[in-house]
Design a protein around this motif. Sequence first.
Motif, PDB file in Angstrom:
ATOM      1  N   GLU A 134      -3.762  -6.608  -6.342  1.00  0.00           N
ATOM      2  CA  GLU A 134      -2.609  -7.460  -6.091  1.00  0.00           C
ATOM      3  C   GLU A 134      -1.292  -6.738  -6.381  1.00  0.00           C
ATOM      4  OE1 GLU A 134      -3.155 -11.099  -8.179  1.00  0.00           O
ATOM      5  OE2 GLU A 134      -4.936 -11.667  -7.026  1.00  0.00           O
ATOM      6  N   ILE A 135      -1.262  -5.975  -7.475  1.00  0.00           N
ATOM      7  CA  ILE A 135      -0.017  -5.278  -7.823  1.00  0.00           C
ATOM      8  C   ILE A 135       0.283  -4.180  -6.808  1.00  0.00           C
ATOM      9  CG2 ILE A 135       1.044  -3.762  -9.530  1.00  0.00           C
ATOM     10  CD1 ILE A 135      -0.429  -5.404 -11.699  1.00  0.00           C
ATOM     11  N   ALA A 136      -0.726  -3.373  -6.468  1.00  0.00           N
ATOM     12  CA  ALA A 136      -0.499  -2.282  -5.519  1.00  0.00           C
ATOM     13  C   ALA A 136      -0.054  -2.812  -4.162  1.00  0.00           C
ATOM     14  CB  ALA A 136      -1.775  -1.446  -5.370  1.00  0.00           C
ATOM     15  N   SER A 137      -0.711  -3.874  -3.675  1.00  0.00           N
ATOM     16  CA  SER A 137      -0.333  -4.408  -2.361  1.00  0.00           C
ATOM     17  C   SER A 137       1.055  -5.041  -2.410  1.00  0.00           C
ATOM     18  CB  SER A 137      -1.366  -5.421  -1.871  1.00  0.00           C
ATOM     19  OG  SER A 137      -1.510  -6.511  -2.763  1.00  0.00           O
ATOM     20  N   GLU A 138       1.411  -5.672  -3.522  1.00  0.00           N
ATOM     21  CA  GLU A 138       2.754  -6.232  -3.652  1.00  0.00           C
ATOM     22  C   GLU A 138       3.806  -5.126  -3.613  1.00  0.00           C
ATOM     23  OE1 GLU A 138       4.755  -9.593  -6.331  1.00  0.00           O
ATOM     24  OE2 GLU A 138       4.036  -7.921  -7.546  1.00  0.00           O
ATOM     25  N   THR A 145       3.726   3.790  -3.076  1.00  0.00           N
ATOM     26  CA  THR A 145       2.621   3.355  -3.929  1.00  0.00           C
ATOM     27  C   THR A 145       1.316   4.022  -3.530  1.00  0.00           C
ATOM     28  OG1 THR A 145       3.676   1.176  -4.155  1.00  0.00           O
ATOM     29  CG2 THR A 145       1.360   1.348  -4.796  1.00  0.00           C
ATOM     30  N   THR A 146       0.595   4.495  -4.532  1.00  0.00           N
ATOM     31  CA  THR A 146      -0.737   5.049  -4.354  1.00  0.00           C
ATOM     32  C   THR A 146      -1.673   4.313  -5.294  1.00  0.00           C
ATOM     33  OG1 THR A 146       0.138   7.243  -3.827  1.00  0.00           O
ATOM     34  CG2 THR A 146      -2.163   7.131  -4.516  1.00  0.00           C
ATOM     35  N   VAL A 147      -2.893   4.042  -4.855  1.00  0.00           N
ATOM     36  CA  VAL A 147      -3.895   3.445  -5.724  1.00  0.00           C
ATOM     37  C   VAL A 147      -5.027   4.441  -5.892  1.00  0.00           C
ATOM     38  CG1 VAL A 147      -5.077   2.257  -3.813  1.00  0.00           C
ATOM     39  CG2 VAL A 147      -5.360   1.428  -6.154  1.00  0.00           C
ATOM     40  N   ALA A 148      -5.432   4.673  -7.137  1.00  0.00           N
ATOM     41  CA  ALA A 148      -6.522   5.593  -7.449  1.00  0.00           C
ATOM     42  C   ALA A 148      -7.767   4.783  -7.780  1.00  0.00           C
ATOM     43  CB  ALA A 148      -6.146   6.487  -8.630  1.00  0.00           C
ATOM     44  N   ASP A 159     -23.463  -8.435  -9.559  1.00  0.00           N
ATOM     45  CA  ASP A 159     -23.516  -7.861 -10.896  1.00  0.00           C
ATOM     46  C   ASP A 159     -22.163  -7.401 -11.412  1.00  0.00           C
ATOM     47  OD1 ASP A 159     -26.426  -8.003 -11.103  1.00  0.00           O
ATOM     48  OD2 ASP A 159     -26.438  -6.462  -9.562  1.00  0.00           O
ATOM     49  N   SER A 160     -21.106  -7.675 -10.680  1.00  0.00           N
ATOM     50  CA  SER A 160     -19.770  -7.285 -11.115  1.00  0.00           C
ATOM     51  C   SER A 160     -18.759  -8.227 -10.483  1.00  0.00           C
ATOM     52  CB  SER A 160     -19.466  -5.841 -10.713  1.00  0.00           C
ATOM     53  OG  SER A 160     -19.456  -5.708  -9.307  1.00  0.00           O
ATOM     54  N   ILE A 161     -17.564  -8.267 -11.053  1.00  0.00           N
ATOM     55  CA  ILE A 161     -16.503  -9.098 -10.493  1.00  0.00           C
ATOM     56  C   ILE A 161     -15.962  -8.396  -9.251  1.00  0.00           C
ATOM     57  CG2 ILE A 161     -14.297 -10.216 -10.904  1.00  0.00           C
ATOM     58  CD1 ILE A 161     -16.558 -11.240 -12.670  1.00  0.00           C
ATOM     59  N   PRO A 162     -16.015  -9.023  -8.078  1.00  0.00           N
ATOM     60  CA  PRO A 162     -15.527  -8.362  -6.865  1.00  0.00           C
ATOM     61  C   PRO A 162     -14.011  -8.390  -6.759  1.00  0.00           C
ATOM     62  CG  PRO A 162     -16.292 -10.567  -6.332  1.00  0.00           C
ATOM     63  CD  PRO A 162     -16.584 -10.355  -7.800  1.00  0.00           C
ATOM     64  N   LEU A 163     -13.497  -7.553  -5.876  1.00  0.00           N
ATOM     65  CA  LEU A 163     -12.084  -7.599  -5.499  1.00  0.00           C
ATOM     66  C   LEU A 163     -11.941  -8.700  -4.458  1.00  0.00           C
ATOM     67  CD1 LEU A 163      -9.203  -6.464  -5.471  1.00  0.00           C
ATOM     68  CD2 LEU A 163      -9.974  -4.739  -3.836  1.00  0.00           C
ATOM     69  N   ILE A 164     -11.207  -9.740  -4.797  1.00  0.00           N
ATOM     70  CA  ILE A 164     -11.143 -10.933  -3.957  1.00  0.00           C
ATOM     71  C   ILE A 164      -9.910 -10.889  -3.063  1.00  0.00           C
ATOM     72  CG2 ILE A 164     -11.023 -13.448  -3.951  1.00  0.00           C
ATOM     73  CD1 ILE A 164     -12.462 -13.408  -6.646  1.00  0.00           C
ATOM     74  N   GLY A 165     -10.140 -10.982  -1.764  1.00  0.00           N
ATOM     75  CA  GLY A 165      -9.055 -10.957  -0.806  1.00  0.00           C
ATOM     76  C   GLY A 165      -8.837  -9.565  -0.227  1.00  0.00           C
ATOM     77  N   PHE A 166      -8.117  -9.502   0.905  1.00  0.00           N
ATOM     78  CA  PHE A 166      -7.962  -8.256   1.644  1.00  0.00           C
ATOM     79  C   PHE A 166      -6.549  -7.690   1.595  1.00  0.00           C
ATOM     80  CE2 PHE A 166     -11.630 -10.322   3.654  1.00  0.00           C
ATOM     81  CZ  PHE A 166     -12.566  -9.305   3.491  1.00  0.00           C
ATOM     82  N   ARG A 167      -5.744  -8.128   0.637  1.00  0.00           N
ATOM     83  CA  ARG A 167      -4.373  -7.622   0.588  1.00  0.00           C
ATOM     84  C   ARG A 167      -4.338  -6.112   0.381  1.00  0.00           C
ATOM     85  NH1 ARG A 167      -0.907 -12.031  -3.001  1.00  0.00           N
ATOM     86  NH2 ARG A 167      -0.991 -13.743  -1.477  1.00  0.00           N
ATOM     87  N   LEU A 168      -5.131  -5.609  -0.553  1.00  0.00           N
ATOM     88  CA  LEU A 168      -5.129  -4.169  -0.786  1.00  0.00           C
ATOM     89  C   LEU A 168      -5.712  -3.426   0.409  1.00  0.00           C
ATOM     90  CD1 LEU A 168      -4.627  -1.730  -2.555  1.00  0.00           C
ATOM     91  CD2 LEU A 168      -6.879  -2.095  -3.610  1.00  0.00           C
ATOM     92  N   VAL A 169      -6.810  -3.927   0.946  1.00  0.00           N
ATOM     93  CA  VAL A 169      -7.424  -3.293   2.116  1.00  0.00           C
ATOM     94  C   VAL A 169      -6.430  -3.229   3.270  1.00  0.00           C
ATOM     95  CG1 VAL A 169      -9.204  -3.585   3.877  1.00  0.00           C
ATOM     96  CG2 VAL A 169      -9.786  -3.888   1.464  1.00  0.00           C
ATOM     97  N   ASP A 170      -5.739  -4.322   3.531  1.00  0.00           N
ATOM     98  CA  ASP A 170      -4.757  -4.352   4.616  1.00  0.00           C
ATOM     99  C   ASP A 170      -3.617  -3.376   4.357  1.00  0.00           C
ATOM    100  OD1 ASP A 170      -6.278  -6.285   5.855  1.00  0.00           O
ATOM    101  OD2 ASP A 170      -5.052  -7.966   5.160  1.00  0.00           O
ATOM    102  N   ALA A 171      -3.192  -3.300   3.089  1.00  0.00           N
ATOM    103  CA  ALA A 171      -2.088  -2.399   2.752  1.00  0.00           C
ATOM    104  C   ALA A 171      -2.485  -0.939   2.945  1.00  0.00           C
ATOM    105  CB  ALA A 171      -1.638  -2.641   1.314  1.00  0.00           C
ATOM    106  N   ILE A 172      -3.729  -0.620   2.622  1.00  0.00           N
ATOM    107  CA  ILE A 172      -4.204   0.753   2.834  1.00  0.00           C
ATOM    108  C   ILE A 172      -4.303   1.039   4.327  1.00  0.00           C
ATOM    109  CG2 ILE A 172      -6.177   2.299   2.527  1.00  0.00           C
ATOM    110  CD1 ILE A 172      -6.684   0.850  -0.164  1.00  0.00           C
TER     111      ILE A 172
END
Length: 368
Positions: free
Chosen positions: A172-176, A184-187, A248-261
């Motif tokens: 959410e922060i990276a896409s914002e 902005t870069t996300v690692a 088995d893990s908390i997923p990344l919910i929503g496509f904001r980051l995917v769309d931003a990439i």
Amino acid sequence: MQAVVIGAGPAGLATSRELQRRGIEHLVLERGEVAESWSRLYDSLTLHTGKHMSHLPGMRFPRGTPLFISRDRFLEYLHEYRRRFALPIVSGAEVTSVDRENGHWRVRANDQTWTADAVVIASGIISNPRVPKVPDLDEFRGEVRHSITYRRPDEVRGKRVLVVGAGNSAGEIASELGREGIDTTVAVRSGANVVPLQLLGIPIQYLAWVIRTLPRPAREVIVAAMRKITELRNGPPVLPRPSVGPLDSIPLIGFRLVDAIRNGSVKLRGGGERFTPTGVRFADGTEEPFDVVLLATGFRAAIGFLGPLVQMDERGFGKRRDRVVSTDQPNLYFVGHNYDATGGITNIRRDAPLAAEAVERVLGASVK
């Protein structure tokens, strides 16, 4: 005192209300004000759970409330919850130690000590951010912050920002920042399971709740079908998939980051290897300059005041049985220590009554 609850966030408020309705004398000790940790989260935060799964026991959101709740609206709700049930909160009481003496609990906060028959730990995770050890951090001449300190894009405008992590805060922060035109870069080191915020108009966490009791093979088939539908609608995954699945893990919910990439407003890199004076060297040997590094690397349970009294599980939560009961100490309970795809608030709503019932059984209090 029959019980002391530590923490006045959602878990502490829900537990207090459940103890109160059972006639159990108690106090809630809070180091700041009610829900203070939530008030420090970033301004644009919106809960992923729909409003039907975001309320605490005994008080739903009023009609007309948006399906997905903003941070400010949720804070209003928490303060109203405290007022409606007149919960016994002691503000400014920072717990420094908890120990046992003569079969009772002694809870110390500031210069006061409370003695109780039972203690419920509801101190949450937000006050204990996890900061990974990264080589040569002290060499970096830029700014390194945990995401808990981030509030709004203006803080980093005009700077080159690296967001580290693949969880929901990172996404959410990276896409914002990307939408605001900030460099902005996300690692992402180990990948992320990305799921839609809604599927066929239904919040994804509602679906997670519905299927939670199905046998695992059935849930795996459903998750695989959801993934296929998602890829048909949104294309192949942008982020690498981790070694564990969304069950088995908390997923990344929503496509904001995917769309931003995809649209180029956020750049994607692999894991960082070490800091340099001007930036970060990545695992592939390349190096890039950054002015600000935001560590969206999660949190650990805020239970340092328990010292060696309890063991922690692999995720840093106190070990427990029956969801809320400490496996190490008698009359010690945890609320807000269960996290899964149905959401933290949903688990709190489930666990607060369990803890209150356990306290009631131990104390032999009469039901009111």
